[in-house]
Design a protein around this motif. Structure first.
Motif, PDB file in Angstrom:
ATOM      1  N   SER A 143       0.899  -1.237   0.100  1.00 22.02           N
ATOM      2  CA  SER A 143      -0.130   0.024   0.110  1.00 22.02           C
ATOM      3  C   SER A 143       0.786   1.214   0.069  1.00 22.02           C
ATOM      4  CB  SER A 143      -0.998  -0.148   1.116  1.00 22.02           C
ATOM      5  OG  SER A 143      -0.060   0.527   2.313  1.00 22.02           O
ATOM      6  N   GLU A 144       0.115   2.466  -0.231  1.00 20.16           N
ATOM      7  CA  GLU A 144       0.670   3.629  -0.007  1.00 20.16           C
ATOM      8  C   GLU A 144       1.072   3.621   1.397  1.00 20.16           C
ATOM      9  OE1 GLU A 144       0.858   6.595  -2.793  1.00 20.16           O
ATOM     10  OE2 GLU A 144       1.220   4.389  -3.493  1.00 20.16           O
ATOM     11  N   PRO A 145       2.063   4.508   2.162  1.00 17.75           N
ATOM     12  CA  PRO A 145       2.037   4.700   3.553  1.00 17.75           C
ATOM     13  C   PRO A 145       0.767   5.347   3.889  1.00 17.75           C
ATOM     14  CG  PRO A 145       4.109   5.129   2.359  1.00 17.75           C
ATOM     15  CD  PRO A 145       3.155   5.235   1.340  1.00 17.75           C
ATOM     16  N   ILE A 146       0.117   4.710   4.980  1.00 17.96           N
ATOM     17  CA  ILE A 146      -0.966   5.544   5.531  1.00 17.96           C
ATOM     18  C   ILE A 146      -0.506   6.889   6.279  1.00 17.96           C
ATOM     19  CG2 ILE A 146      -2.311   3.241   6.311  1.00 17.96           C
ATOM     20  CD1 ILE A 146      -1.409   3.886   9.084  1.00 17.96           C
TER      21      ILE A 146
END
Lengths: 160, 372
Positions: B91-94
């Motif tokens: 994922s993209e970093p939260i």
């Protein structure tokens, strides 16, 4: 000529933003919501599965200290599907969880959303009710949290 | 001499059937549903997700039901399940600054922007058992008040401009984010892999280590800079689309521990930080994780390594409860041949020992006589 090309680029960027938003709404829909919407859909095209629905993992990332370098902090189940409609559109869907049925419907509605002929119907009958439900939940959660906000006050010291 | 044997098939089948029976328990009591577990035993579900390192509330509830509430068994089940699935990507970093906050407190700043929201907390309860819960009575919904909207900056961002607190952890630009599910562990390790290991680490183990740092074993003078709990959006870059797709929200707990630091050859006096990020509502675990993260930065900050919580290889090698239970629990499996071999060895050593003993008694007797 150059101007016209720019406009097209702008339009496609705008289209991409709207589609991202539509897909985000579909990911937050429940299986029941999408199933009911599909049942009500008039002139259903033929749906051919291209990929899935299939469940897999996405490794979730955070950032050290909240805003530093990324690190992997654990996985989540994700289900995805790709379908092709008899009208030619190809729809994709990705959502957290393992609900294969829901994600297949989401891919169908993503494909229908891309078709100028049906986009408005998808917006009105599928996306709008989900948006309203999600928004209402978000607002009520925020309001409940806000009610637990601490109001500090200074004690009267009674020195005189 | 022990001869290898097979057997126990019938006993095993019947044992598993008995397990299923005991799991169900008294049939006149309704069976618990996964929805009930997710809704009413939510923090147990969160712990399973966090230590199994797999976010899926329904599957975690299934694991809890199947394991009869044995948390480590449930974590093991969910960890085993994840190995059956393909990996779609990273994922993209939260972004926790964009969190929809349900609880947010700071022990260092009273008046921080966005305020202190207690949320659904056990804090300030009297820890008295509530007999009202023995019945299924009406429960009032939460109160509502007008909420602030928008981004809530992390407390570390507020402190940063004075320069008295270190910035978020930045690894070198050419650093590739490590993944311990893909690469074998090597020591010493970078902070990103360490945080991945701590995020899935056993809550009890990390709690005990964090506690040990407070009691003086690698003292770090911690303050809870901030704890926030809420939902964050997960985005996944999808190659066939050419943009990042929103997959939905997950609930996380983030802890920013701030610790006084008197400075060393490597760093000036300042506040240093430990970071905790955990699935679900898991405040104790996030706090313990941030204490241990800070303790494990001893080498980086030029501190003396004097305590167990600072020993990276010791901490990370023993923090995973699936590995730990596997190795401890394997001891109950048949070791008949191993034991037979050791029994022979001990018999031989005992015979030699007794022979020596006898010989010395003989010698001892002679000496005694001579002395008389």
């Amino acid at each position: 000529m150059a101007k016209q090309e720019n406009m097209t680029a702008d339009e496609s960027a705008m289209d991409e933003t709207s589609r991202r938003e539509a897909m985000a709404v579909l990911a937050r829909a429940t299986q029941a919501e999408l199933e009911a919407a599909w049942k009500e859909w008039r002139d259903k095209p033929e749906v051919e599965p291209v990929r899935g629905p299939e469940t897999g993992l996405v490794m979730l990332r955070g950032r050290i200290g909240g805003g530093g370098s990324p690190f992997n902090f654990g996985e989540a189940t994700v289900t995805r599907a790709t379908v092709r409609l008899s009208t030619g559109q190809v729809g994709h869907a990705y959502a957290l969880g393992t609900a294969k049925g829901k994600v297949r419907y989401a891919a169908i509605f993503d494909a229908l959303w891309q078709d100028e002929q049906t986009r408005e119907d998808v917006e009105d009958t599928v996306l709008e009710p989900v948006r309203r439900r999600v928004q209402a939940r978000t607002e009520s959660r925020a309001a409940e949290a806000a009610a637990t906000k601490v109001d500090f006050f200074t004690m009267v010291r009674g020195e005189d | 001499m022990y001869v290898a044997v097979k057997g126990g098939e019938k006993a095993i089948n019947n044992a598993h059937r008995l397990l299923a029976d005991r799991r169900r328990g008294d049939r006149s009591v309704p069976a618990v549903s996964l929805e009930q577990i997710v809704e009413q035993l939510a923090l147990g579900v969160d712990r399973i997700m966090s230590e199994a390192s797999l976010y899926d509330r329904e599957l975690a509830a299934l694991a809890m039901k199947q394991s009869r509430g044995d948390m480590i068994e449930a974590i093991f089940l969910l960890r085993a399940y994840r190995t059956t699935l393909p990996r779609f990507g990273y994922s993209e970093p939260i972004d926790t600054a964009e969190m929809r906050i349900e609880r947010r407190i700071s022990a260092t700043y009273k008046d921080l922007p966005g305020g202190q929201l207690l949320g659904p907390t056990f804090d300030y309860t009297h820890r008295l058992l509530d007999p009202a819960l023995m019945a299924d009575g009406e429960v009032e919904p939460g109160m509502a008040a007008e909420a602030e909207t928008g981004r809530t900056p992390r407390v570390s961002e507020i402190l940063a401009h004075e320069g008295l607190i270190e910035s978020d952890g930045d690894l070198p630009d050419d650093h590739r984010t490590g993944d311990l599910t893909r690469e074998p562990m090597e020591f010493p390790m970078e902070r990103d892999i360490r945080l991945q290991a701590l995020a899935r680490g056993d809550e009890g183990f990390l709690l005990a280590l964090g506690y040990s740092t407070q009691r003086g074993y690698a003292r770090t003078h911690p303050f809870t800079g901030e704890i926030r709990i809420g939902e964050v959006e997960v985005l996944l870059e999808v190659p066939e689309l050419g943009f990042a797709v929103s997959l939905g929200e997950i609930q996380v707990t983030e802890c920013q521990m701030v610790t006084q630091f008197k400075g060393s050859a490597k760093s000036p006096p300042q506040f240093t930080r430990g970071y905790g990020l955990v699935f679900g509502q898991s405040e104790r675990k996030a706090m313990a994780m941030s204490l241990v993260d800070r303790a494990l930065r001893a080498e980086e900050l030029g501190e003396d390594i004097v305590a167990p919580a600072q020993d990276e290889e010791f901490v990370i090698s023993h923090s995973d409860n699936v590995q730990a239970t596997g190795f401890v629990e394997h001891l109950k499996l048949p070791h008949y041949v191993d034991f037979q071999a050791e029994l022979d060895l001990v018999r031989r050593m005992r015979a030699e020992y007794e022979a020596n003993q006898k010989k010395q008694e003989g010698n001892g007797g002679d000496t005694l006589e001579a002395a008389e």
